[in-house]
Design a protein around this motif. Structure first.
Motif: not given
Ligand SMILES: CC(C)(COP(=O)(O)OP(=O)(O)OC[C@H]1O[C@@H](n2cnc3c(N)ncnc32)[C@H](O)[C@@H]1OP(=O)(O)O)[C@@H](O)C(=O)NCCC(=O)NCCS
Length: 236
Positions: A102-105, A144-151, A212-219
């Motif tokens: 998720g990215i936001d500017a 606000f931007s963090m919440k947009e990235s979360v979404y 935000i970037a959630v790495l895969s456990p297998d990354a």
């Protein structure tokens, strides 16, 4: 800016200019009746996305908003798009490496009157008072931007809307990081239970950028790079 905020498995392309691009018919249909500003931001975001996909070794494909606005990526890919005045960007990664992005500017300017109260929880307002006028960061807009990235990171894996009061975000002003604790049942993806996120942020050139970037456990590890802690809030 974005590539500073995400693990190396995520490819980001950003631009401060508009780039003319030939849209696929499905994309053209989305903006056929739109105003010039929307056509430009939509097209330039697709230019960023195609450039990023090319860097992953993938050909251009239509990137069309789905039912709740989430962009359609090739099946093997996860990604995210943002655009604000003077900045457009896309971030993509292989699904085998990264579970969601998720990215936001946003412009580094205070939110319009009443918006902060509408998007924040009491705990976040307390933190905002503590952060006060430190530095030249508009903390309300950053939240606000963090919440947009979360979404944007949440929706493609959970397929559930998330209201602004459904996440408590804590900003770390010293390390350029943030955490989001979700007040809803967790999403399950790639063997992980997602009940929150950690992300990174930067304030530069009049912009606030969050990711935000959630790495895969297998990354697969790449370049020995730091994974930016994005897995911290996701437990098995
Ligand atoms: C969808 C939303 C997040 C877009 O954010 P924004 O700051 O207004 O606009 P941005 O330019 O940064 O991002 C727009 C891009 O978001 C992406 N997007 C839209 N809906 C999305 C969704 N459901 N999931 C993931 N990405 C989405 C799209 O790619 C869109 O660009 P495009 O239309 O050119 O494809 C926002 O308008 C919204 O609806 N927010 C309400 C939900 C929310 O934020 N809750 C907070 C939870 S803590």
């Amino acid at each position: 800016m974005l590539e500073e905020l995400v693990p190396s498995q995520v490819v980001c392309v950003e631009t401060t200019q508009d780039h003319p691009i030939t849209l696929f018919p499905q994309e053209q249909a989305v903006v056929a009746g739109a105003v010039e500003k929307r056509r430009l931001e939509f097209g330039t975001a697709r230019w960023c996305a195609r450039s990023a996909l090319r860097r992953l070794g993938l050909p251009p494909t239509p990137i069309v908003p789905q039912q709740r606005g989430e962009p359609s990526w090739p099946p093997a890919v996860v990604g995210s798009i943002t655009h604000c005045l003077g900045f457009r960007a896309a971030a993509v990664a292989y699904r085998k490496d990264v579970l969601t992005v998720g990215i936001d500017a946003e412009p580094n300017e205070p939110l319009p009157g009443g918006v902060f109260e509408a998007i924040s929880l009491p705990e976040e307002r307390q933190e905002h008072r503590r952060l006060g006028a430190a530095g030249d960061v508009c903390w309300d807009r950053l939240l606000f931007s963090m919440k947009e990235s979360v979404y944007k990171a949440w929706y493609p894996v959970a397929h559930r809307f998330l209201d602004f009061n459904a996440a408590t975000v804590h900003i770390d002003p010293d390390h350029g990081t943030f955490t989001a604790k979700l007040h809803t049942s967790p999403a399950r993806v790639g063997g992980l239970r997602i009940a929150g996120f950690t992300g990174r942020w930067v304030a530069r050139d009049g912009l606030l950028v969050t990711a935000i970037a959630v790495l895969s456990p297998d990354a697969a590890p790449r370049d020995g790079a730091d994974a930016t802690g994005s897995r911290a809030a996701a437990g098995r």
